[in-house]
Structure formats: C-alpha cells, structure tokens
Design a protein around this motif. Structure first.
Motif, PDB file in Angstrom:
ATOM      1  N   ILE B 288       0.859  -1.289   0.147  1.00  0.00           N
ATOM      2  CA  ILE B 288      -0.025   0.323   0.109  1.00  0.00           C
ATOM      3  C   ILE B 288       0.924   1.391  -0.091  1.00  0.00           C
ATOM      4  O   ILE B 288       1.819   1.171   0.895  1.00  0.00           O
ATOM      5  CB  ILE B 288      -0.995  -0.087   1.257  1.00  0.00           C
ATOM      6  N   PRO B 289       0.713   2.257  -0.971  1.00  0.00           N
ATOM      7  CA  PRO B 289       1.689   3.287  -0.847  1.00  0.00           C
ATOM      8  C   PRO B 289       0.965   4.243   0.123  1.00  0.00           C
ATOM      9  O   PRO B 289      -0.060   4.786   0.052  1.00  0.00           O
ATOM     10  CB  PRO B 289       1.212   4.063  -2.597  1.00  0.00           C
ATOM     11  N   VAL B 290       1.786   4.780   1.063  1.00  0.00           N
ATOM     12  CA  VAL B 290       1.713   5.772   1.815  1.00  0.00           C
ATOM     13  C   VAL B 290       2.885   6.608   2.054  1.00  0.00           C
ATOM     14  O   VAL B 290       4.215   6.279   1.609  1.00  0.00           O
ATOM     15  CB  VAL B 290       1.286   5.460   3.400  1.00  0.00           C
ATOM     16  N   LEU B 347       6.800   7.854  -6.149  1.00  0.00           N
ATOM     17  CA  LEU B 347       7.572   6.688  -6.019  1.00  0.00           C
ATOM     18  C   LEU B 347       6.748   5.598  -5.226  1.00  0.00           C
ATOM     19  O   LEU B 347       6.636   4.454  -5.366  1.00  0.00           O
ATOM     20  CB  LEU B 347       8.867   6.984  -5.145  1.00  0.00           C
ATOM     21  N   ALA B 348       5.802   6.178  -4.101  1.00  0.00           N
ATOM     22  CA  ALA B 348       5.240   5.467  -3.445  1.00  0.00           C
ATOM     23  C   ALA B 348       3.985   4.678  -3.981  1.00  0.00           C
ATOM     24  O   ALA B 348       3.857   3.183  -4.029  1.00  0.00           O
ATOM     25  CB  ALA B 348       4.372   6.208  -2.142  1.00  0.00           C
ATOM     26  N   PHE B 351       5.504   2.211  -6.849  1.00  0.00           N
ATOM     27  CA  PHE B 351       6.123   0.693  -6.185  1.00  0.00           C
ATOM     28  C   PHE B 351       5.408   0.221  -5.280  1.00  0.00           C
ATOM     29  O   PHE B 351       5.734  -0.699  -4.735  1.00  0.00           O
ATOM     30  CB  PHE B 351       7.615   1.111  -6.059  1.00  0.00           C
ATOM     31  N   GLN B 352       4.194   0.741  -4.899  1.00  0.00           N
ATOM     32  CA  GLN B 352       3.452   0.284  -4.123  1.00  0.00           C
ATOM     33  C   GLN B 352       3.869   0.166  -2.604  1.00  0.00           C
ATOM     34  O   GLN B 352       4.251  -1.334  -2.139  1.00  0.00           O
ATOM     35  CB  GLN B 352       2.596  -1.039  -4.462  1.00  0.00           C
ATOM     36  N   MET B 353       4.527   1.055  -1.958  1.00  0.00           N
ATOM     37  CA  MET B 353       5.245   0.748  -0.647  1.00  0.00           C
ATOM     38  C   MET B 353       5.304   1.958   0.037  1.00  0.00           C
ATOM     39  O   MET B 353       5.093   3.017  -0.322  1.00  0.00           O
ATOM     40  CB  MET B 353       6.794   0.158  -1.085  1.00  0.00           C
ATOM     41  N   PRO B 354       5.507   1.967   1.156  1.00  0.00           N
ATOM     42  CA  PRO B 354       5.451   3.279   2.019  1.00  0.00           C
ATOM     43  C   PRO B 354       6.956   3.957   1.825  1.00  0.00           C
ATOM     44  O   PRO B 354       8.019   3.235   1.569  1.00  0.00           O
ATOM     45  CB  PRO B 354       5.762   2.452   3.701  1.00  0.00           C
ATOM     46  N   VAL B 355       6.562   5.285   1.743  1.00  0.00           N
ATOM     47  CA  VAL B 355       7.868   6.201   1.609  1.00  0.00           C
ATOM     48  C   VAL B 355       8.100   6.916   3.097  1.00  0.00           C
ATOM     49  O   VAL B 355       7.169   7.353   3.633  1.00  0.00           O
ATOM     50  CB  VAL B 355       7.541   7.134   0.582  1.00  0.00           C
ATOM     51  N   LEU B 356       9.134   6.489   3.738  1.00  0.00           N
ATOM     52  CA  LEU B 356       9.422   7.195   5.101  1.00  0.00           C
ATOM     53  C   LEU B 356      10.270   8.641   4.555  1.00  0.00           C
ATOM     54  O   LEU B 356      11.338   8.277   4.049  1.00  0.00           O
ATOM     55  CB  LEU B 356      10.252   6.281   5.878  1.00  0.00           C
ATOM     56  N   PHE B 379       2.601  19.710 -10.065  1.00  0.00           N
ATOM     57  CA  PHE B 379       3.289  18.508 -10.107  1.00  0.00           C
ATOM     58  C   PHE B 379       3.082  17.426 -10.890  1.00  0.00           C
ATOM     59  O   PHE B 379       1.836  17.383 -11.447  1.00  0.00           O
ATOM     60  CB  PHE B 379       3.324  17.974  -8.531  1.00  0.00           C
ATOM     61  N   LYS B 380       3.921  16.768 -11.454  1.00  0.00           N
ATOM     62  CA  LYS B 380       3.635  15.736 -12.223  1.00  0.00           C
ATOM     63  C   LYS B 380       3.137  14.486 -11.242  1.00  0.00           C
ATOM     64  O   LYS B 380       3.820  14.282 -10.375  1.00  0.00           O
ATOM     65  CB  LYS B 380       5.042  15.084 -12.878  1.00  0.00           C
ATOM     66  N   ILE B 381       1.953  13.903 -12.036  1.00  0.00           N
ATOM     67  CA  ILE B 381       1.502  12.744 -11.079  1.00  0.00           C
ATOM     68  C   ILE B 381       1.680  11.367 -11.539  1.00  0.00           C
ATOM     69  O   ILE B 381       1.008  11.321 -12.803  1.00  0.00           O
ATOM     70  CB  ILE B 381       0.183  13.173 -10.514  1.00  0.00           C
ATOM     71  N   ASP B 382       2.344  10.519 -11.248  1.00  0.00           N
ATOM     72  CA  ASP B 382       2.300   9.440 -11.902  1.00  0.00           C
ATOM     73  C   ASP B 382       2.175   8.279 -10.971  1.00  0.00           C
ATOM     74  O   ASP B 382       2.662   8.008  -9.780  1.00  0.00           O
ATOM     75  CB  ASP B 382       3.893   9.043 -12.272  1.00  0.00           C
ATOM     76  N   ARG B 383       1.026   7.642 -11.178  1.00  0.00           N
ATOM     77  CA  ARG B 383       0.422   6.893  -9.860  1.00  0.00           C
ATOM     78  C   ARG B 383       0.471   5.265 -10.276  1.00  0.00           C
ATOM     79  O   ARG B 383       0.191   4.539  -9.613  1.00  0.00           O
ATOM     80  CB  ARG B 383      -1.123   6.912  -9.923  1.00  0.00           C
ATOM     81  N   GLY B 384       1.523   4.968 -11.486  1.00  0.00           N
ATOM     82  CA  GLY B 384       1.673   3.666 -11.776  1.00  0.00           C
ATOM     83  C   GLY B 384       0.591   2.762 -12.143  1.00  0.00           C
ATOM     84  O   GLY B 384      -0.305   3.146 -12.570  1.00  0.00           O
ATOM     85  N   GLU B 385       0.867   1.361 -12.096  1.00  0.00           N
ATOM     86  CA  GLU B 385      -0.264   0.519 -12.470  1.00  0.00           C
ATOM     87  C   GLU B 385      -1.481   0.421 -11.408  1.00  0.00           C
ATOM     88  O   GLU B 385      -1.315  -0.155 -10.739  1.00  0.00           O
ATOM     89  CB  GLU B 385       0.302  -0.754 -12.918  1.00  0.00           C
TER      90      GLU B 385
END
Lengths: 298, 607
Positions: B288-290, B347-348, B351-356, B379-385
C-alpha cells in the motif's frame, strides 16, 4: 442513509468465496459469517461495494471467507484502518470485525474514539471471552475467577462491559447478538448496516476449544431478548441499566439506537460532500488554488 | 556573500519575539531580500529564553551564519545573554525605559529607545516590539513602506490596529535614524518575488500539490505545523483531515485510506514514529502506498522536543519486523521539502510501498524565502499501474500477481469483478494467506522475492546523486538531509581559503545508490561525514551499504544546528588527522541556568 445499497435482495451464496473457513468445527464464528452473508444479501449490497476489515485473531480471519473487498489488518487496528477506508471512499459500505481481545484489549483506545468520532460503519465483535488463536489466555471480557492458561489460579481482574462502555462513549447503535440465534442476529446486522453512524454489535460467539466455561449451552440457558421484555431502545438510561445485567439472565438484542442521530463524521466532513475521494480523476491543485495558497506567504 | 546581515531577536516565550521576527522577515521579503530564520527555544509556552536569528541577504540563504550583527533585546535577560556575541559594526536595540545596557563590545552601538515617549504612556507593552522593529528597519536601511505594508496585510480587518502599529513603528524608525548610525552596508531592494515559508507548510503544500486527499496526525512537535496547515486548508481543498487518538491509529488510518485508492499521508516525530512501525510493515506486505513523515528532533524518548537532531535514521531503517520494502528519503532543504513531495507520492504509488520521509526540526520549523515562481508549478503525477474500472479481465486478476517488475496492478476497492482481501499475513498472488489457510514454503519464497524485486525498479527510477564543488578535489564531505545548506556554505568557504573539497549530499537512504555513491567516493583521500547525532548513524549506513569507511567525522548533538564555523573547523581538524570532531554551541548565551531548588545544585550549569 449514507450507505450505498441496492434495493433488490441477493443470494447469500454470492458472498461465499472459494476458500472455506478454517475455524474449529462448531466455532461460533461460523454463525457470525453466515449471518453476515445473509444480511448483505437481504440488503442487496453489491460485493464490490463492501469493504470488510478485521484485525488479528481467529475471528479476524473472517474477511478471507467473505467475498468482497477486504483487509485483514493488524491486531487491534481494524477500526482505524476501517475509518481511513471510509474517509477515502464514503460511498462504500464498511464493516469492521474482530474478537474481544482485538477490539476490547489491544484495540480498546481506537474502539472508544471510533465511537466518539461516529464513523458510519458497522463493527462486529465476535466475543468469546478468551484468546483463542494464542491457545487460551484470559481476555478483557473473561469473567473474574475464570481459569485460563494465563490465569490457572483464576482471573483476578474485572470483566469489561463493552455495552456500557459503548453507551458511555456515545455510540448511537449498541446491540448484542448470539451466534446460536441466527435469525435474531441477522436482524441486528441489517439494522446496524443501515444505521447512519457507528454501530456496535457484540456477538457471543463461543470458543468450543479453549473456553469450557462460556459454552453454547451456557449462553443458551442465560440469554433473553430485550424486545421480549418491552425494552425501549430509544431510552439511553434504560439501555445503561440493562447493560449491567450479567449472570443468570443476560440480555441480547438492541440496547440503544439513537432516535435523533447527529450526522456521522464522514457525512459532516466538508471534504466528503461529493463523490468518494478515491474516485477523483485528476489529482493535485488547480492553478488558481495553488496561486492563492502561495499568496498567503507573500 | 557580502551583502547580508544576521539579526537576533531575544526574549522570553510570550514576549512577542516570534511575531516581531515574522514582521521583519516579511518586511525584508517584500523588498526582495532573501531571509532565513531559525528559532532556538525551550519546550514551554511562557517564559524561558527564545533566540531567533534571521539572516537577511541579497542572495538565497539556507542556514544561519556564524555571528549576529544586530539585535533586539526584548528583555534584560537577552541583553545580558547576547550582547557580547555581536560582531563589530553591529548594534543592539532595546527599550531604554526597561532594560539596562551591558558593556558593549568594541565597535558595537547601543541603541536604547525611549519607548514610553515614542509609543505613548497608554500603549500596550507589546508596542515596545513595534517601536524596536521600526528602529531596526531604519538602522538596517530597509524601506519603511515595506514594514507598514506588512502591518496593513496582517491586520487588514482592523484599521485602528494598523494605524497604532504604523505610528509606533514610524516613531521608532524616525528616532533611530535621527539618533543612531545606520549599519555600514545597508541592504537594498532586489526584484525577486518571494514567499516566506517554513518546511512544515512546504511539506503540506507539496502534499496538496501532489494530490494528497487524506491526512492523519496526532499533535507532536515539531511536526504539528503540517497538521495546522492541513486543518486550515483541508476543507476548502477537499482534503479529509483527521486528528487521531494516537500515532498507531494515525498510521493505520492513513493506510486504510490509501488502500482505497487515495493519496494519503501522515506526519509525526520520532516518538510517534515508533508507534507507527508495526503499521509500516503492514503497508509493506500489503503493498500500500503511503507517505509517512518523521520530523526528527533530539532523542531518544521524549528527548529534546524543541531541538534539532538527525538521530532517527537507524529507527527508520529498522521500522518494522522482518524484511520490509520501503523507500527512505531525506529532503536537503526547505525548498526540497516541497519538491520532494512530488517524488515521494510518485515513488510510493509506482512501487506500492511506504515512503518514509525524514525531515527534521531545522527544516520543518526553519523559515526562509522562496521565489513564488519556484512554488507555482504543477506537479507531475504518476500513479503507476492501477485499475480504476472493470476492464473485463477480472477473471484473471490477482492483486499480488508475480510480475517481472514485482509491481502488481492495483485495483481500487469498488471496481467490480476484481475482489481481493489484503492481509498482513503472508499471502499468495490472489491474497489467500499462507500459514493460516495453507502452508507452502515455495510460495513464501516466491512472494518475498516478488516484493523485493520492486526495489530494483525503485533504484532505477531514482535521480542520480550529484557531487557539488570541484570534481577533482581529493576531499569529499558527505551528508544527508538538512545539513546540506550549512555544509555547502562551509565547503565554499574552505575552497576560497584554498582547501579544495567537494560535497555529496545523499537524499535516498533506502534503497541506497551504492553504485553511484561508490563511483563518486572511489579514490578520495579524505571522506568526511558531517551529521547531527552522536553515534554516526549515517556514516555507519554509508559503510554498511558501500564498504566505504569515512576517514573523518564531524558531529553535533547538543540540540542547536551547525553554524558554518563548526563545519569549517571540524573539517580542518579532520584534515589535520583527527578522526572524530564533536563540536558544539558553546557561547554562554546558549545556556539558561538550572533552576535552584531543594537538593539541586544551581551550579550545575557550569559543568
């Protein structure tokens, strides 16, 4: 009612996934699961509009045996996770579930605050008065004196009263069911899901393996239905009085339903007045918004 | 940088020093001067000592400099404490009716103001600040019109308050200009259009600009500024803001929201971050991206709630049981706090992961000017797949599908025919749990490999680290996070003094860009790590990731940020052969006395 519900009833089988439950034979949680499937069918909620979120424990395995979107989260954390889910898409029906250790022990803080916060979700606690998955230790709802693995000389501590606690914390829908009485339980579920605010259903769901004290038979001898005794569920003081009953006579049914509920937090939040936030197609600030925000610092 | 000055404003909490500093900063910014502000304060609401340093310059500044030239002493304590620190050519402004002057150092001008006479006998005590600010404006050569426009802006709904302040300030301004000598290099006007911001509102504005829709927090210094911004702006921007009962709830709520398909964020400091760690592992295994912000302060435990440290790197690296995939990044400046939000969310989600995200008190509570044109950018918004609608492929949809990149397309709950359950238990591609429902060591290995494979994708997506300064220098200073500004200035100064060196600021701690960093540091004679903690957490991390052991270490862990002189001296000592330099803010003005009491030696401030 803020919950998205289609009018046409659906077959309860539609909520059964391929994976069968792995609970002990005879576990009270089977009844809880079956009734939830029937209740959702009766209300005709499409599977994809349901988000079922649990913590950790035997009963928290429920989302894996229920065909909908789901999260099997951390021990004690079903309510904050479910609250976040509701905030992100308030158009979905959110159901949180777990056991007494999960919700009244490690998750107690969230329990009180989720009720105070009044999130529009249904919280089902499968209350077996024991820690089952860890093979039988005392739980917050274990009776005083009860012998368990962690209290072989008898539980020296007091027993938590979740009904009184919920009433005191401002919960607008407080009910107790028994997994040995399926039709009665189903009616509580459908009412809870339709209630426009936080709804608690504490369900006696006996652990047939580790709790030899509070068995199906033990509950059957003691439970009575509040509605049979003319209890007025709109009367908070009467509900509080009934909540204190424990022993030879234990009430089940609807203790309290706020006749004039205030808007739930998701209904009141100014950010949640349109469609679910998760449905937004374009993210980020509009150029005008951004300029205005930057001007604040000039 | 020649055309600059550092101003100090000293007082007790509640004396109005902060608003005086804000007004001076805005006055300067409005005539195009760059400002950097750092406040050293105690964890109390009234009393104590608060020392605000403002660096005003015709060029962009990212840190305080070494010495204050002009100061306003709002009380006697500040006069006693800081007068001796003033640089020659400097000046000290104070209320002559209340504060007794000390003996000024050589070349320092004492500027008492007859506040009763200038502001009127009935004026509120706080008016002494306005009179003092007017006087300072005059003596620094700033334009009075800039100051009066600040009062007009601040009190725009109260014309009488505007007038009272403008009159008092003008009285101070006129008196000072008539009575005292202006500083020798007055600061002029530049054409820059500047916004006066702090790191926390840059994090918040950056998050909003990156499409954050749910923000959760529990109040904790020095992260609360993000909550305050969100609380004020969330409703009108369509951002749901929840203040939660504790940081465990905060992290779990943020993750629950993110699972539904919104961009969600939370912020805290080290103690709260500790409570979030179990949930960080949940976001990792559930993919989960957070974005989770830790605004570091002095630790461990409650530590130094209002002081600076970079001591939570180890905590971030170890912020879950098991092997967990996450990105750990540290912005290098207040400006970077803003732009890093764009990277963090992309990035979150990709790659579907937490960004600390490791900010710290220095950046989050430090104020500075940024060009409005820098902030005003989409801002450029890239939400991935992601799967937002039923694509008819639901039959073959597995939420945790094993793909070559390790990234599995994420259907958001609500989409028909893509149902899945995410579990904190280990799970197969379809989400069915391993260890509960069935057991399979082969599957366990495969799904761990799948998640870990994503880290290769992250590495490839990261911007390359850049060496600043002369590339051929055989001395490289290595830093991470907020020390970038002060170390850049120190490196520039050393090069001017003939000591050739360059600077590598590392932004991404996990995954670590081992190849690039090794390439940069290969063959360097001196590698000196400058960081704000006792044990050298970053130096150890550098060594763990690259095998490169720094030849020298400059560390500070007394709660106050580095000044350029600390870094310059530290590097010079290292170049003379010292392995470890532990530097500190030792001027007497930094220390307030231990309160006397039964059984407590009041002399403890001397050891």
């Amino acid at each position: 009612m803020a919950t998205a519900v289609a009018a046409t009833p659906r077959d309860a089988k539609l909520y059964k996934p391929e994976v069968p439950p792995d609970w002990c034979p005879g576990c009270g949680d089977y009844g809880v699961l079956t009734v939830l499937q029937r209740a959702c069918g009766e209300l005709g909620i499409p599977n994809e509009q349901l988000m079922v979120i649990s913590g950790i424990g035997c009963s928290s395995n429920l989302p894996g045996f229920f065909k909908s979107y789901g999260m099997h989260s951390l021990h004690g954390r079903s309510l904050p996770v479910a609250t976040g889910a509701k905030m992100a898409n308030h158009e979905m029906t959110v159901i949180a579930c777990g056991g007494d250790g999960d919700g009244y022990g490690i998750g107690q803080g969230h329990f009180i605050h989720a009720m105070r916060r009044n999130v529009n979700l249904t919280y089902i606690v499968m209350d077996n008065e024991i820690y089952g998955l860890t093979t039988g230790q005392t739980s917050p709802t274990s009776e005083t004196g009860m012998k368990t693995k962690s209290t072989p000389h008898g539980n020296p501590e007091g027993q938590l009263n979740p009904i009184a606690l919920a009433l005191a914390a401002g919960c607008g829908f407080v009910a107790r069911g028994f997994s040995g009485d399926i039709n009665h339980l189903k009616s509580l579920y459908t009412q809870a899901i339709q209630y426009p605010g936080f709804a608690l259903i504490d369900v006696f769901s006996p652990c047939v393996t580790f709790n030899k004290q509070n068995t199906f038979g033990w509950f059957k001898e003691r439970v009575y239905k509040l509605e049979d005794k003319g209890h007025d569920a709109a009367n908070w003081n009467a509900a509080m009085d009934r909540s204190k009953e424990w022993g030879a006579q234990i009430p089940i049914g609807l203790f309290y339903k706020n006749p004039n509920p205030k808007p739930s937090i998701d209904a009141a939040d100014p950010a949640l007045q349109g469609q679910g936030l998760a449905k937004a197609k374009k993210l980020g600030l509009a150029a005008e918004q951004r300029k205005k925000l930057i001007e604040e610092y000039v | 940088m020649e055309n600059e000055i550092m101003v100090g404003i000293g007082g007790a909490a509640g004396d109005g020093g902060a608003s005086t500093a804000d007004n001076l900063a805005l006055t300067s910014a409005r005539q195009g001067l760059h400002v950097y502000v750092y406040t050293s304060y105690q964890s109390l609401i009234r009393g104590g000592h608060s020392w605000i340093r403002l660096r005003l310059s015709t060029q962009m500044v990212n840190n305080v400099s070494d010495q204050v030239s002009a100061m306003i002493a709002l009380n006697q304590d500040s006069m006693d404490r800081h007068l001796q620190e003033l640089a020659p050519g400097g000046l000290c402004i104070y209320n002559g009716d209340k504060v007794k002057p000390g003996k000024a150092p050589e070349g320092v001008q004492l500027c008492p103001l007859p506040v009763f006479e200038l502001a009127g006998k009935d004026a509120l005590p706080i008016m002494q600040n306005t009179v003092g600010l007017g006087a300072l404006t005059g003596l620094l050569g700033l334009e009075f019109a800039s100051l009066s426009s600040v009062f007009e802006h601040t009190f725009k709904k109260k014309p009488q308050v505007v007038k009272a302040n403008v009159d008092a300030a003008k009285a101070g301004y006129d008196f000072a200009v008539k009575t005292y000598k202006k500083i020798s290099n007055p600061l002029g006007r530049t054409g820059a259009k500047l916004a006066m911001v702090h790191g926390n509102n840059m994090i918040a504005l950056g998050a909003a600009n990156a499409g954050c829709k749910v923000y959760c927090a529990y109040p904790m210094s020095p992260a609360s500024g993000v909550l305050h911004w969100m609380g004020a702006h969330g409703p009108s921007l369509g951002i749901c803001v929840r203040q939660v009962e504790d940081e465990i709830g905060v992290a779990n709520m943020t993750i629950g929201a993110a699972q539904m398909g919104v961009r969600a964020m939370c912020a805290t400091s080290g103690g709260g971050f500790a409570l979030m760690t179990e949930a960080i592992g949940m976001a990792s295994i559930m993919e989960i991206p957070v974005v989770m912000i830790n605004v570091m302060r002095g630790g461990p435990s409650t530590g130094l709630p209002t002081k600076q440290e970079q001591g939570d790197l180890n905590q971030a690296i170890g912020a879950s049981q098991g092997d967990f995939q996450r990105i750990i990044m540290a912005p290098a400046s207040i400006a970077d706090c803003y732009t890093s939000m764009e990277e963090a969310f992309n990035l979150a989600e990709k790659f579907q992961m937490p960004v600390l995200y490791l900010s710290d008190l220095l950046m989050s509570e430090g104020h500075m000017t940024l060009e409005t044109s820098f902030l005003d950018r989409e801002f450029k918004i890239d939400r991935g797949e992601m799967v937002f609608e039923d694509d008819g492929k639901g039959q073959s949809y597995y939420r945790y599908k094993d793909t070559p990149s390790g990234v599995s397309p994420r259907a958001i709950p609500g989409v028909p025919n893509h149902l899945y359950v995410s579990a904190t238990d280990e799970h197969d591609e379809d989400g069915v749990t391993i260890s509960d429902v069935y057991t399979d060591p082969v599957v366990r290995k495969r799904v761990v490999d799948k998640r870990e494979r994503k880290m290769q994708g992250v590495l490839a997506a990261l911007p390359k680290p850049k060496l600043e300064g002369p590339a051929d220098a055989d001395t490289t200073i290595v830093t991470y996070g907020s020390t970038w500004g002060v170390v850049s200035e120190a490196v520039e100064r050393l090069n001017k003094e003939g000591i050739k060196c360059n600077h590598l600021s590392v932004k991404f701690l996990v995954p670590f860009q081992e190849k690039e960093v090794t390439e940069i540091l290969k063959g360097k004679k001196n590698i000196i790590v400058v960081e704000m903690n006792k044990s050298g957490q970053f130096a150890r991390h550098l060594r763990a990731e690259t095998g490169i052991a720094a030849t020298g270490h400059v560390r500070k862990y007394d709660g106050e940020p580095f000044e350029p002189k600390h870094v310059v001296n530290g590097i010079q000592e290292c170049l003379k052969g010292q392995k470890l330099v532990e530097t500190g803010s030792v001027e007497p003005g930094w220390r307030t006395p231990h309160p006397p009491g039964p059984g407590v030696l009041s002399t403890s401030s001397t050891h």
